[in-house]
Design a protein around this motif. Structure first.
Motif, mmCIF file in Angstrom:
data_model
loop_
_atom_site.group_PDB
_atom_site.id
_atom_site.type_symbol
_atom_site.label_atom_id
_atom_site.label_comp_id
_atom_site.label_asym_id
_atom_site.label_seq_id
_atom_site.Cartn_x
_atom_site.Cartn_y
_atom_site.Cartn_z
ATOM 1 N N MET A 101 0.827 -1.210 0.000
ATOM 2 C CA MET A 101 0.000 0.000 0.000
ATOM 3 C C MET A 101 0.859 1.258 0.000
ATOM 4 O O MET A 101 0.512 2.268 -0.602
ATOM 5 C CB MET A 101 -0.925 0.012 1.215
ATOM 6 C CG MET A 101 -2.079 -0.968 1.137
ATOM 7 S SD MET A 101 -2.983 -1.108 2.719
ATOM 8 C CE MET A 101 -3.619 0.570 2.906
ATOM 9 N N ALA A 102 2.011 1.187 0.693
ATOM 10 C CA ALA A 102 2.891 2.356 0.816
ATOM 11 C C ALA A 102 3.791 2.536 -0.405
ATOM 12 O O ALA A 102 4.457 3.568 -0.518
ATOM 13 C CB ALA A 102 3.742 2.228 2.068
ATOM 14 N N GLY A 103 3.834 1.546 -1.299
ATOM 15 C CA GLY A 103 4.655 1.681 -2.498
ATOM 16 C C GLY A 103 5.987 0.977 -2.448
ATOM 17 O O GLY A 103 6.835 1.181 -3.327
ATOM 18 N N PHE A 104 6.190 0.132 -1.431
ATOM 19 C CA PHE A 104 7.409 -0.688 -1.382
ATOM 20 C C PHE A 104 7.129 -1.955 -2.187
ATOM 21 O O PHE A 104 6.408 -2.845 -1.746
ATOM 22 C CB PHE A 104 7.769 -1.029 0.065
ATOM 23 C CG PHE A 104 8.224 0.147 0.874
ATOM 24 C CD1 PHE A 104 9.505 0.654 0.733
ATOM 25 C CD2 PHE A 104 7.354 0.761 1.779
ATOM 26 C CE1 PHE A 104 9.926 1.754 1.483
ATOM 27 C CE2 PHE A 104 7.767 1.846 2.517
ATOM 28 C CZ PHE A 104 9.054 2.352 2.372
ATOM 29 N N LYS A 105 7.698 -2.019 -3.380
ATOM 30 C CA LYS A 105 7.365 -3.100 -4.303
ATOM 31 C C LYS A 105 8.424 -4.191 -4.377
ATOM 32 O O LYS A 105 8.125 -5.316 -4.792
ATOM 33 C CB LYS A 105 7.123 -2.520 -5.702
ATOM 34 C CG LYS A 105 5.950 -1.549 -5.762
ATOM 35 C CD LYS A 105 5.762 -0.975 -7.147
ATOM 36 C CE LYS A 105 4.579 -0.010 -7.188
ATOM 37 N NZ LYS A 105 4.386 0.600 -8.550
ATOM 38 N N ASP A 106 9.663 -3.864 -3.983
ATOM 39 C CA ASP A 106 10.756 -4.843 -4.086
ATOM 40 C C ASP A 106 10.894 -5.576 -2.750
ATOM 41 O O ASP A 106 11.894 -5.447 -2.038
ATOM 42 C CB ASP A 106 12.049 -4.129 -4.465
ATOM 43 C CG ASP A 106 13.098 -5.084 -5.025
ATOM 44 O OD1 ASP A 106 12.821 -6.302 -5.073
ATOM 45 O OD2 ASP A 106 14.191 -4.610 -5.401
ATOM 46 N N VAL A 107 9.863 -6.354 -2.410
ATOM 47 C CA VAL A 107 9.790 -7.046 -1.116
ATOM 48 C C VAL A 107 9.921 -8.551 -1.343
ATOM 49 O O VAL A 107 9.181 -9.136 -2.143
ATOM 50 C CB VAL A 107 8.463 -6.744 -0.392
ATOM 51 C CG1 VAL A 107 8.397 -7.474 0.942
ATOM 52 C CG2 VAL A 107 8.296 -5.233 -0.186
ATOM 53 N N HIS A 108 10.860 -9.165 -0.635
ATOM 54 C CA HIS A 108 11.120 -10.591 -0.768
ATOM 55 C C HIS A 108 10.814 -11.274 0.570
ATOM 56 O O HIS A 108 11.469 -11.000 1.575
ATOM 57 C CB HIS A 108 12.571 -10.834 -1.175
ATOM 58 C CG HIS A 108 12.948 -10.143 -2.451
ATOM 59 N ND1 HIS A 108 13.019 -10.794 -3.654
ATOM 60 C CD2 HIS A 108 13.238 -8.825 -2.702
ATOM 61 C CE1 HIS A 108 13.352 -9.931 -4.600
ATOM 62 N NE2 HIS A 108 13.489 -8.729 -4.056
ATOM 63 N N ILE A 109 9.819 -12.140 0.560
ATOM 64 C CA ILE A 109 9.395 -12.832 1.785
ATOM 65 C C ILE A 109 10.113 -14.173 1.885
ATOM 66 O O ILE A 109 10.241 -14.896 0.896
ATOM 67 C CB ILE A 109 7.875 -13.032 1.783
ATOM 68 C CG1 ILE A 109 7.165 -11.668 1.805
ATOM 69 C CG2 ILE A 109 7.422 -13.867 2.979
ATOM 70 C CD1 ILE A 109 5.668 -11.744 1.605
ATOM 71 N N VAL A 110 10.590 -14.495 3.077
ATOM 72 C CA VAL A 110 11.228 -15.797 3.305
ATOM 73 C C VAL A 110 10.132 -16.859 3.257
ATOM 74 O O VAL A 110 9.354 -17.015 4.201
ATOM 75 C CB VAL A 110 11.973 -15.829 4.648
ATOM 76 C CG1 VAL A 110 12.612 -17.205 4.872
ATOM 77 C CG2 VAL A 110 13.049 -14.739 4.689
ATOM 78 N N LYS A 111 10.080 -17.595 2.140
ATOM 79 C CA LYS A 111 8.979 -18.517 1.898
ATOM 80 C C LYS A 111 8.907 -19.632 2.936
ATOM 81 O O LYS A 111 7.817 -20.074 3.320
ATOM 82 C CB LYS A 111 9.110 -19.119 0.496
ATOM 83 C CG LYS A 111 8.956 -18.109 -0.636
ATOM 84 C CD LYS A 111 7.563 -17.491 -0.635
ATOM 85 C CE LYS A 111 7.403 -16.490 -1.773
ATOM 86 N NZ LYS A 111 6.062 -15.828 -1.741
ATOM 87 N N GLU A 112 10.071 -20.120 3.377
ATOM 88 C CA GLU A 112 10.093 -21.230 4.337
ATOM 89 C C GLU A 112 9.471 -20.849 5.680
ATOM 90 O O GLU A 112 9.100 -21.732 6.477
ATOM 91 C CB GLU A 112 11.523 -21.718 4.574
ATOM 92 C CG GLU A 112 12.218 -22.243 3.340
ATOM 93 C CD GLU A 112 12.984 -21.165 2.590
ATOM 94 O OE1 GLU A 112 13.941 -21.507 1.876
ATOM 95 O OE2 GLU A 112 12.634 -19.965 2.728
#
Length: 573
Positions: A246-257
Motif C-alpha cells: 500500500m505504501a509503495g514498497f514493491k521490491d519485497v522478498h518474503i522468506v517462503k520457508e
C-alpha cells in the motif's frame, strides 16, 4: 506450598466442573508423582507485565480452558461492576499458536454467557490490530490469545482496556481480585451465540490505512528499496506485506520457508527477533539478492528485528535500543520539518532502555517521559496526556516500538513500515540506517547496551531469582568497573539513594521489582525479574564520546570490553 497441599489442590481437579479428559490427565500427574504435578499446581497463574503467560496443560499454573475461563469470568464480572448500565463489547484476537483459535472461542463463549457482546476475529491477527480494534469498534475491553516469542509449548492471555492499552492500575489489581474470587464451578461457559460477532476485513482495512498514514512521510523512490521480510511463522504475514505494498514498497522478498503460520516454529530454535539465529534465513536471502534491509517479526507481530548494511556493506543486526534511537530521531525530525512541534509533544521510553533517547529528544526541545518496563505504561502516559500533549513515538529495548497514537501497544506492523521509510529516505541521500545511527552517536555520544537473561525455571527458580534481588538490595555494589556507584534506584521501595551522600529521594512511578545502579561515569546496570518468563534480566548501558564516525569501531570495542569487565565483576558469566 507443601507437597501434601499441592496434592490436595490437584485432587480438586478430579471431579466436576472439570471434564473427563482433564480429570484423566490430572490423575496421570498424580500417579506419576513427578515434578510436573508440582509445577502444574504449586501456584495460580498470575498477571505480569505482559498479562498471563505460561505452558499449556492441566492445572492452576497452566494455560487451559479453565484458567482462561476463570480469568475471563473475572474480567466479565469487573466490566459489569465498572459499567453497570452499559451494553458491553469485548474484542478478541488470537495468534498462530497451538490451541489459540479454540481457546479464543472458549473465551468468547464466557464473554457472551455473561451477556457481553464478543467481537471475535475470524482468523489469526496481529496484537497491534487488536489494540487498534478496541478503540475503532468502541469496545470496553480487548483480549488477545498469544505467548509472544515464547517456545511452542506456551500460550497466553492479554487484557486491554477501552483506551486500547493493556490494563494498568487500578484496573489490573481489581481484575485480579475478581479472578481470584472466582471458583472454577462458577465459570459460565454457556455461550449466547446471538451476542457473538465475527470480525475481520473491515477492521483490517482500517488498521492498514492507519498504519500507512502513521508510518510514512512522503518519501520518494520507495520502490527502489530492496527488502527481505520474514514473519517467523507468525501473524504479521496477515498485515505487513499488505501495508508495504500500500505504501509503495514493491521490491519485497518474503522468506517462503517461514511464511506459513505454524505454532511449532519449525525453522527456528526460538521465534524471537531479538536473537540473531532467528533471522539467519532472512539475512542469508538478503546476502544472496543484495537487499538493503532485513526485517523479522515475532509470532504476534509486536516486536521486530532489523538488519542493515554497515560501512563495509555487510549486514549487521541492530538491537532494540539502536532501532528505537533511529526511529525516534526520524519521527521528531519529520514533525519538526512539518512545523508540528510547538512544545506540547513528547516521546516515551522505559527505565531499562538507553539514555540516548532523552539526548535525542532534548536536541529538538521535546520532552521524554520515562516509565516502567512494558508498553502498558507507555500507553498509560498517552492516556494521561490526552488533550494536553501529543505522543510522537516511543519504545523499549526489547525490540518494540509504537508510532503515534492510533494504537496503544508495541506495533511491529507500523514499525516495519517506518524502518523501510527511514531506509528509503537514507538511500535517497546516499546514506543508510547504519550511517544515520553513527551520526547520532557522533552528536550525542556512543551508547552501547547489552542484556543478560538468566533462566531459573519452576518453584526453585523463582526462589533463586527472589534471593538474587534481595542480595542486590541488601548489599549494593559500591563500584562498577572502577567508577563509584552514585545512585541506586529501587523501584520496589520507590526510593532513589545517593550512595555517596546518603540522600534519599522519592521515585514517582508505580512500584516494581527493579533495581538500577548508576555510576559517576554514566554507566547503568539494571536488574529485574521478567514478568512473563522464568528469568532474571540484567541490563548494561555504557557510553563514550565519538569524535568522528570513523572511530566507531574503536569506541565500540572499548565499550564492549567495559561491559565484559562488568559482567565478570558481577560474576554473571
Amino acid at each position: 506450598m507443601s507437597t501434601q497441599q499441592i496434592l490436595e489442590k490437584a485432587k480438586q481437579w478430579l471431579v466436576a466442573p472439570f471434564d473427563a479428559t482433564t480429570q484423566e490427565k490430572v490423575q496421570k500427574l498424580i500417579d506419576n508423582n513427578d515434578n510436573n504435578l508440582t509445577e502444574s499446581f504449586y501456584k495460580d497463574m498470575e498477571f505480569g507485565t505482559g498479562g498471563m503467560r505460561g505452558i499449556m496443560g492441566v492445572g492452576t499454573n497452566r494455560i487451559n480452558q479453565y484458567t482462561l475461563g476463570r480469568a475471563t469470568q473475572g474480567l466479565a464480572n469487573y466490566l459489569h461492576q465498572t459499567f453497570p448500565d452499559k451494553e458491553l463489547k469485548v474484542a478478541i484476537a488470537f495468534d498462530c499458536r497451538h490451541n489459540s483459535k479454540s481457546l479464543a472461542k472458549i473465551v468468547a463463549d464466557v464473554i457472551t454467557a455473561n451477556n457481553i457482546r464478543a467481537l471475535l476475529f475470524e482468523d489469526l491477527r496481529t496484537t497491534p490490530e487488536l489494540s487498534f480494534a478496541v478503540r475503532h469498534l468502541g469496545c470496553d475491553a480487548g483480549i488477545v490469545l498469544t505467548a509472544s516469542h515464547n517456545p511452542p509449548e506456551y500460550n497466553g492471555y492479554k487484557v486491554y482496556w477501552n483506551d486500547g492499552g493493556q490494563i494498568v492500575p487500578p484496573h489490573d489489581k481489581k481484575i485480579i481480585e475478581e479472578v481470584s474470587s472466582v471458583n472454577f464451578d462458577k465459570i459460565n461457559f454457556k455461550a449466547n451465540e446471538n451476542l457473538l460477532s465475527i470480525i475481520g476485513k473491515e477492521v483490517d482495512e482500517a488498521f492498514n490505512k492507519a498504519s500507512v498514514a502513521n508510518g510514512t512521510f512522503n518519501t520518494p523512490n520507495r520502490n527502489k528499496l530492496k527488502i527481505v521480510f520474514t514473519s517467523l511463522h507468525g501473524t504479521s504475514i496477515m498485515s505487513v506485506p499488505k501495508v508495504l505494498k500500500m505504501a509503495g514498497f514493491k521490491d519485497v522478498h518474503i522468506v517462503k520457508e517461514q511464511e506459513k503460520p505454524d505454532g511449532d516454529f519449525p525453522t527456528v530454535a526460538s521465534p524471537n527477533p531479538e536473537e540473531p539465529a532467528a533471522l539467519k534465513m532472512a539475512t542469508d536471502l538478503a546476502e544472496k539478492i543484495g537487499a538493503d534491509i532485513v526485517i523479522g517479526t515475532d509470532p504476534d507481530s509486536d516486536r521486530l528485528g532489523i538488519a542493515v548494511r554497515n560501512l563495509e556493506n555487510k549486514l549487521v543486526l541492530l538491537n532494540g535500543n539502536q532501532t528505537m534511537a533511529v526511529m525516534t530521531d526520524y519521527l521528531i525530525k519529520q514533525w519538526h520539518e512539518d512545523g508540528r512541534l510547538n512544545g506540547n509533544q513528547f516521546v516515551a521510553t522505559t527505565i531499562v532502555s538507553t539514555n540516548l533517547i532523552e539526548k535525542i529528544a532534548q536536541s529538538y526541545n521535546v520532552v521524554t517521559k520515562i516509565c516502567l518496563t512494558g508498553f502498558k505504561w507507555i500507553a498509560d502516559l498517552i492516556r494521561e496526556a490526552e488533550g494536553e500533549q501529543e505522543f510522537i513515538g516511543g519504545g523499549e529495548e526489547s525490540f518494540g516500538y509504537m508510532v503515534g497514537d492510533f494504537i496503544r501497544d508495541k506495533d511491529a506492523v507500523t514499525a516495519t513500515l517506518l524502518a523501510c521509510e527511514i531506509a528509503a529516505h537514507a538511500k535517497n541521500n546516499n546514506s543508510t540506517i547504519y550511517k544515520e545511527l553513527l551520526n547520532l552517536y557522533s552528536k550525542h555520544g556512543y551508547y552501547k547496551e547489552y542484556l543478560i537473561s538468566l533462566t531459573k525455571k519452576g518453584m526453585d527458580g523463582a526462589q533463586q531469582i527472589s534471593q538474587m534481588m534481595v542480595d542486590m538490595r541488601n548489599s549494593p555494589l559500591k563500584n562498577i568497573d572502577g567508577s563509584p556507584v552514585e545512585f541506586l534506584f529501587d523501584y520496589e521501595s520507590s526510593i532513589c539513594t545517593n550512595l555517596l551522600t546518603g540522600e534519599k529521594t522519592a521515585i514517582d512511578l508505580p512500584k516494581s521489582n527493579v533495581l538500577i545502579y548508576q555510576t559517576k561515569d554514566g554507566t547503568k546496570v539494571a536488574a529485574r525479574p521478567s514478568g512473563t518468563e522464568p528469568k532474571i534480566k540484567f541490563y548494561f548501558s555504557v557510553n563514550l564520546p565519538l569524535e568522528k564516525t570513523e572511530d566507531a569501531t574503536i569506541v565500540d570495542k572499548l565499550l564492549t570490553q567495559k561491559i565484559d569487565r562488568i559482567i565478570k565483576e558481577m560474576q554473571l558469566n
